[in-house]
Design a protein around this motif. Structure first.
Motif, PDB file in Angstrom:
ATOM      1  N   ASP B 669       0.530  -0.887   0.285  1.00 47.79           N
ATOM      2  CA  ASP B 669      -0.084   0.111  -0.128  1.00 47.79           C
ATOM      3  C   ASP B 669       0.987   1.350   0.219  1.00 47.79           C
ATOM      4  O   ASP B 669       1.298   1.897   1.056  1.00 47.79           O
ATOM      5  CB  ASP B 669      -0.983  -0.202   1.089  1.00 47.79           C
ATOM      6  N   ILE B 670       1.117   1.560  -1.014  1.00 51.46           N
ATOM      7  CA  ILE B 670       2.058   3.074  -1.241  1.00 51.46           C
ATOM      8  C   ILE B 670       1.424   4.072  -0.611  1.00 51.46           C
ATOM      9  O   ILE B 670       2.330   4.884   0.285  1.00 51.46           O
ATOM     10  CB  ILE B 670       2.538   3.009  -2.791  1.00 51.46           C
ATOM     11  N   SER B 671       0.248   4.964  -1.048  1.00 49.87           N
ATOM     12  CA  SER B 671       0.067   6.165  -0.627  1.00 49.87           C
ATOM     13  C   SER B 671       0.487   6.185   1.057  1.00 49.87           C
ATOM     14  O   SER B 671       0.427   6.659   1.632  1.00 49.87           O
ATOM     15  CB  SER B 671      -1.261   6.232  -1.198  1.00 49.87           C
ATOM     16  N   GLY B 672      -0.632   4.356   1.239  1.00 47.42           N
ATOM     17  CA  GLY B 672      -0.902   4.526   2.726  1.00 47.42           C
ATOM     18  C   GLY B 672       0.207   4.600   3.990  1.00 47.42           C
ATOM     19  O   GLY B 672       0.755   5.126   4.597  1.00 47.42           O
ATOM     20  N   ASN B 673       1.466   3.987   3.216  1.00 41.87           N
ATOM     21  CA  ASN B 673       2.651   3.996   3.211  1.00 41.87           C
ATOM     22  C   ASN B 673       3.420   4.980   3.467  1.00 41.87           C
ATOM     23  O   ASN B 673       3.880   5.686   4.809  1.00 41.87           O
ATOM     24  CB  ASN B 673       3.564   2.808   2.761  1.00 41.87           C
ATOM     25  N   VAL B 674       3.388   5.722   2.146  1.00 39.68           N
ATOM     26  CA  VAL B 674       3.831   6.879   2.389  1.00 39.68           C
ATOM     27  C   VAL B 674       3.528   7.923   3.608  1.00 39.68           C
ATOM     28  O   VAL B 674       3.769   8.817   3.938  1.00 39.68           O
ATOM     29  CB  VAL B 674       4.093   7.511   1.159  1.00 39.68           C
ATOM     30  N   LEU B 675       1.759   8.521   3.561  1.00 39.99           N
ATOM     31  CA  LEU B 675       1.171   9.070   4.350  1.00 39.99           C
ATOM     32  C   LEU B 675       1.768   8.587   5.859  1.00 39.99           C
ATOM     33  O   LEU B 675       1.855  10.222   6.401  1.00 39.99           O
ATOM     34  CB  LEU B 675      -0.002   8.960   4.298  1.00 39.99           C
ATOM     35  N   GLY B 676       1.880   7.048   6.362  1.00 37.04           N
ATOM     36  CA  GLY B 676       2.188   7.024   7.608  1.00 37.04           C
ATOM     37  C   GLY B 676       3.612   7.703   7.457  1.00 37.04           C
ATOM     38  O   GLY B 676       3.508   8.427   8.816  1.00 37.04           O
ATOM     39  N   LEU B 677       4.439   7.683   6.946  1.00 35.35           N
ATOM     40  CA  LEU B 677       5.460   7.813   7.221  1.00 35.35           C
ATOM     41  C   LEU B 677       5.281   9.767   7.042  1.00 35.35           C
ATOM     42  O   LEU B 677       6.367  10.275   8.219  1.00 35.35           O
ATOM     43  CB  LEU B 677       6.247   7.607   5.625  1.00 35.35           C
ATOM     44  N   VAL B 678       4.997  10.578   6.541  1.00 34.83           N
ATOM     45  CA  VAL B 678       4.873  12.103   6.059  1.00 34.83           C
ATOM     46  C   VAL B 678       4.480  12.168   8.469  1.00 34.83           C
ATOM     47  O   VAL B 678       4.668  13.230   8.191  1.00 34.83           O
ATOM     48  CB  VAL B 678       3.911  12.098   5.209  1.00 34.83           C
ATOM     49  N   PHE B 679       2.892  11.563   8.344  1.00 32.79           N
ATOM     50  CA  PHE B 679       3.265  11.802   9.880  1.00 32.79           C
ATOM     51  C   PHE B 679       3.428  11.114  10.618  1.00 32.79           C
ATOM     52  O   PHE B 679       3.749  12.539  11.968  1.00 32.79           O
ATOM     53  CB  PHE B 679       1.469  11.388   9.712  1.00 32.79           C
TER      54      PHE B 679
END
Lengths: 187, 937
Positions: B669-679
């Protein structure tokens, strides 16, 4: 940085660094990759510039290339004899162009060559059809293929000569958002 | 006499050969051959032979072996020619030298020219000979250029220039008896230019689409040329300086290269990323590249924090237990080492260097007089400054590289055709998926193209979309309220001690769970909307972003409530603390009854403490981060790994095919993972000021997650079925990061600027505001005039105009960029128009043929001309215009008629009349017959 390697002279390495987008280490790594393809053919000493060429069968079996539908074209374009048999220089050349650091224009130039199957310096309808069939493993019907090719010509052919020249191609490809990220092989 | 010139040239070449064999042994053999050849032939013949070689060089694709010889030949030839051309080329255009240089061989030309400086006065006969040679060469060049025609752009020009040069040289020998200086001013300038040219070539040689062999040779020649003539440049005083400059540039280049080598050697995980890339394509890899980038940034932040704050405090500050803020209070000491307490970051953890409260408010510590409070504040600000700069710079770079300014839809098919294959893919399964997805996308576009959106039941869809948005807003609000509620409850819990594990960690658990549950929920709801996948993805990302942001800010507001209550509490505790201290001393003197002896200081564990809200906030953030790590890792372990194991091994004894059927393997899940990282990064930014150790924790997290996720993705995930592109979203993620950075900057700056620090903990204790530490430094450590300077600078009278100026500048730049954008659009439109026009003019052969045919049917009937048998192969290209004419302007029709009549003046025009009549051409107008005249293009 003075670790011992007797494959190249220092001048050779410097020259390769000037001519490619690679650092010393990467050049050596590429050399070993090259050599691993055929250890019995490639000598461990390149200071004398031995004239060694690996046949396309070996080059095309590299994991980086083996699943690429255009592997044969890539090898042909970058090999000096146009048959896909590559010397170390060609090999470095190929990965240099496909590296992350290579500028868009250079990449576009070689991409054009790759898609120009009949080497006439224009991408014509037959080239497009070949490209499309390779991309989709010939799963489109003939009408579809024809239509797509027409659309491509319609979009990209600026001077309307029925084929794409290098300028047309560059004009089109430099605007593509994905070109740089996908026309790229990490070594 | 011509012989002499040739011999000289040969001498020159031999000379050079020797030099080259110094630098390079590889081509000795070839060179020897060539030298022989050069020696064997003489004079014009030699020049001719070499000329042939030269041609071979130009199209070296065919005769590679000839190439070196040819180049050599070119080198020999140059000096000879040079002598012919030299006389007049002082006033000749000097820039024509430049292109020639690139063609190789030029390296020695100069030498030829200069070496002759002494015995310059040649007899006219010799010159004539040379002129002949030049002429011959001109012929050769012509061939040369012919051979090159197809070779690409630019080169023809070059050849032309050269030819011109040759012509001029052959012409000029009759009247060229002027002086030839050895080193005049102009000469110098030209040489300089040439050297610069060479240098540029050396720098850019990798950008040239040439074969490696050719590049190597050219590079060597250019380098030799530069080496040779660089020293000769500069005269007298300037000379030394020039030599020095040259030397320094060389050193600098060498250093740069070494540094570059070092830097690339330092970039970690190249292999891992490559592995992922070849399995999953560039989109999944983009997440890992992002992760690596994040790791690099956090490493710098970690270095800042630990180097300037934590390490000095550990090395030079007071040790643990020396003062109250560095000691666990008496009441907590029994449980301070319990595992559960430590895991909550209480006990020893709370009173450690990880948190704000531990730091002392001494102005300087240790022998070095390190100003810790100042450093603390500066690092806090510097963290934000550095992150901001880095994010913006990366964004700018991405935008620069990304460059894709093409409108969607302009090149849909062309891009699909030429950029959809991902050259990174090196895995059969991924390749299969990619083939499939490319085919699908082509089919989709074809369908789109054929029928532009059939909109059935638009009302239902609208209703569903509104409903979906309503549901999502509800769940967003619900999650916000839930968090607020939980934070409130946790404040109640804080006063009690009989808490279960769940009650203690409720807040973090709820937040993580919300982050886990809501995205899939949104995805399910989004099914209602029936958007195009790309748009759907954007919506999804935006909603998850809103969810996370809402949660974070609810959490923050709740935290502020808590901080405010603590601040109120603090005042009374402060009084109590002072009172207790007094009491203690009073008791001491009463008990000991000895007012002279100074009482032993109170045990730091017994001093009454304030709540220290900064540490409390820090602990909240650390707990949040840690629970986030736990949840993420557990999700991967259960959601991906366990699922993969079950699917893999239960598949042998299950009623349906698990791998292909329902559970199957997970996708990354690319977008979820990236968002998780950002937050996660947002929390780090917010928390780092109150918990310096948080940055260290984050670095560990990123490091471990790199390995863990790499393993997980390789072991348990399958490539995406619809591989979507990540390159565009790259800057999208960066934009999210920037937004989060800004949003996390706000609360921290607010607390620094407006909340009073705790009175008994942290580096700013005892100050009114945290930034007072800067004022203090200015007042005490800097000379007095600096203080006044700063006070002037801080004057609103200065700041307001400055802000105004900046706003104006922004406005100006904005409008300028808008203007550029407009003109850009205008140009684009113009290009499009020109193109369309061209197309219409030229392209009417096929595309509009059908329409034209129909119109042609109508046209003749009106004209009532005798049924002349028309031509079957009607040249369609003039017919396009009649169609237009019918469409509108009658005036144009007149023009057309003129055209047509012009065309009919061709006597052959009537020829087609004899052909078989076609159904549609009956009754051509008189001009129409003529129209058949011009043969179809």
């Amino acid at each position: 940085m003075g670790n011992k390697q007797s494959i190249f002279t220092a001048q050779q390495l410097d020259a390769y660094q000037d001519c490619t987008y690679f650092t010393r280490k990467e050049i050596l790594r590429l050399f070993y990759r090259y050599r691993d393809l055929a250890p019995q053919l490639v000598p461990l000493d390149y200071t004398k510039q031995p004239d060694v060429k690996l046949p396309y069968e070996l080059i095309g079996s590299m994991p980086e290339l083996k699943d690429n539908p255009f592997r044969q074209r890539i090898a042909e374009v970058f090999s000096e004899d146009g048959e896909g048999n590559m010397s170390l220089d060609d090999f470095l050349d190929m990965f240099s162009v496909l590296s992350e650091m290579a500028p868009r224009d250079l990449k576009a130039y070689y991409a054009f060559k790759i898609y120009d199957f009949n080497n006439d310096d224009f991408i014509c309808k037959s080239d497009l059809e070949k490209t499309l069939n390779k991309l989709t493993r010939s799963e489109l019907t003939e009408d579809e293929v024809k239509m797509v090719c027409e659309k491509v010509m319609d979009e990209a052919d600026l001077d309307n000569d029925g084929r794409l020249s290098l300028e047309d191609f560059q004009h089109m490809i430099v605007r593509a958002p994905d070109f740089l990220s996908t026309f790229h092989i990490r070594i | 006499m011509p012989r002499k010139g040739a011999v000289q040239a040969d001498d020159v070449s031999v000379d050079i050969d020797d030099e080259q064999s110094d630098s390079d042994d590889g081509t000795t053999k070839r060179r020897a051959n060539r030298r022989q050849a050069g020696g064997g032939r003489g004079g014009g013949g030699g020049a001719k032979g070499r000329g042939r070689g030269k041609k071979a060089e130009s199209d070296e694709e065919e005769e590679e072996d000839e190439a070196p010889k040819g180049r050599r030949g070119a080198q020999n030839k140059r000096p000879a020619k040079k002598r012919g051309g030299k006389k007049d080329d002082d006033d000749d255009d000097s820039e024509e030298e430049a292109p020639k240089n690139k063609r190789g061989g030029a390296a020695n030309k100069r030498k030829g020219g200069k070496g002759r400086g002494g015995d310059d006065e040649d007899s006219p006969a010799e010159k004539g000979g040379k002129g002949r040679k030049g002429g011959k060469k001109g012929g050769k060049e012509e061939e040369d250029s012919k051979g090159k025609k197809g070779d690409g752009k630019g080169k023809d020009e070059k050849n032309k220039k050269k030819k011109k040069k040759d012509d001029s040289s052959s012409d000029s020998n009759s009247n060229s008896d002027e002086e030839e200086d050895s080193m005049s001013e102009g000469e110098m300038a030209r040489l300089m230019e040439e050297v610069e040219e060479k240098k540029k070539l050396i720098a850019n040689i990798r950008n040239k689409p040439w074969r490696m062999k050719r590049r190597l040779v050219l590079l060597r020649e250019a380098q030799q040329f530069v080496d040779k003539f660089e020293g000769a440049l500069g005269k007298g005083k300037g000379r030394k300086w020039y030599a020095y400059k040259v030397m320094m540039t060389k050193k600098w280049i060498k250093f740069q290269r070494d540094f570059e080598n070092f830097r690339t050697a330092c970039i970690p995980w190249e292999r891992k990323i490559k592995e992922v890339e070849s399995h999953f394509g560039s989109s999944v890899a983009s997440y890992f590249i992002f992760l690596r980038w994040m790791y690099g940034m956090n490493l710098v932040l970690f270095g800042l924090t630990f180097g300037l704050v934590v390490m000095p405090e550990v090395l030079m500050g007071l040790p643990y237990g020396s003062i109250p803020r560095k000691t666990v209070p008496r009441a907590e000491q029994d449980t301070a080492q319990d595992y559960a307490v430590l895991m909550d970051f209480n006990g020893y953890c709370k009173y450690s260097v990880l948190f704000y409260g531990y730091y002392n408010d001494q102005r300087t510590i240790g022998l070095l007089k390190f100003r810790l409070p100042l450093a603390y504040l500066m690092v806090g600000i510097g963290t934000f400054g550095y992150s901001l700069m880095l994010v913006i710079r990366t964004m700018a770079k991405n935008a620069d590289v990304g460059g894709g300014d093409g409108d969607e839809g302009e090149f849909t098919f062309a891009w699909k055709m030429f950029t959809s294959w991902d050259y990174l893919i090196g895995n059969a399964e991924t390749a299969d998926n990619k083939y499939a997805s490319i085919t699908t996308s082509f089919k989709e576009s074809i369908v789109d193209e054929q029928e532009n959106q059939k909109d059935e039941n638009i009302h239902l869809r609208r209703f569903l979309r509104v409903l979906a948005n309503f549901l999502i807003t509800c769940s967003l609000g619900g999650s916000g309220y839930l968090i607020y509620f939980v934070v409130k409850r946790s404040q109640d819990f804080a006063t009690r001690d009989d808490l279960s594990w769940y009650e203690k960690n409720e807040l973090e658990l709820i937040m993580s769970l919300l982050g886990l549950v809501c995205p899939p929920l949104f995805e399910t709801i989004a099914e209602l909307e029936d958007y195009h996948p790309r748009i759907a993805l954007k919506w999804q990302l935006g909603r998850i972003f809103a969810l996370f942001l809402g949660n974070l800010y609810t959490f923050l507001f709740a935290l502020f409530d808590e901080v405010n209550t603590k601040l109120e509490e603090e005042q009374s505790i402060k009084n109590a603390s002072i009172w207790a201290m007094k009491e203690y001393y009073a008791n001491f003197s009463r008990l000991v009854n000895d007012s002279e002896s100074t009482p032993p200081p109170m045990n730091p564990a017994d001093v009454i403490r304030g709540p220290c809200w900064e540490t409390a906030v820090g602990i909240e953030f650390v707990k949040l981060t840690v629970s986030d790590i736990q949840v993420t890792y557990l999700t991967i372990l259960i959601g991906d790994f366990a699922r993969a194991v079950i699917v893999r091994f239960l598949n042998y004894c299950w009623c349906w095919d698990l791998e292909a059927g329902f559970p199957s393997y997970g996708e990354f899940d690319i977008s979820g993972n990236v968002l998780g990282l950002v937050f996660n990064q947002g929390m780090i930014w917010m928390g780092a000021f109150y918990a310096p150790g948080l940055v260290g924790i984050n670095v560990l997290r990123l490091l471990s997650s790199m390995y863990y996720q790499c393993w997980a993705v390789m072991a348990t995930n399958v490539p995406h079925e619809r591989v979507f592109k990540a390159s565009k979203s790259n800057n999208f993620y960066m934009g999210l990061l920037l937004l989060v950075l800004f949003l996390s900057l706000l609360p921290v700056v607010y607390t620094i600027m407006s909340l009073p620090p705790s009175f008994d903990c942290g580096p700013f204790s005892g100050k009114e505001k945290m930034f007072d530490v800067i004022m203090e430094t200015i007042d005490l450590d800097l000379p007095a005039f600096m203080g006044t300077l700063f006070s002037y600078a801080a004057n609103p009278g200065l700041i307001i105009p400055a802000v105004l100026l900046m706003v104006l500048a922004i406005y100006y730049l904005n409008s300028v960029s808008e203007a550029y954008q407009n003109s850009n659009m205008e140009l684009k439109k113009k290009m499009q128009m020109a193109r369309d026009e061209e197309k219409n003019r030229r392209n009417n052969t096929d595309s509009t043929n059908q329409v034209m045919k129909d119109l042609e049917d109508l046209l003749p009937n009106r004209s009532l001309a005798p049924p002349a048998p028309p031509e079957p192969e009607k040249p369609p290209e003039p017919e396009g215009k009649p169609t237009k004419t019918r469409g509108g302007a009658a005036g144009k029709g007149v023009d057309l008629q003129k055209d047509v009549s012009l065309a009919s003046s061709n006597p052959n025009a009537r020829e087609p009349v004899t052909r078989a009549p076609g159904a549609r051409g009956r009754g051509q107008p008189p001009g129409g017959r003529g129209r058949g005249g011009p043969p179809p293009r």
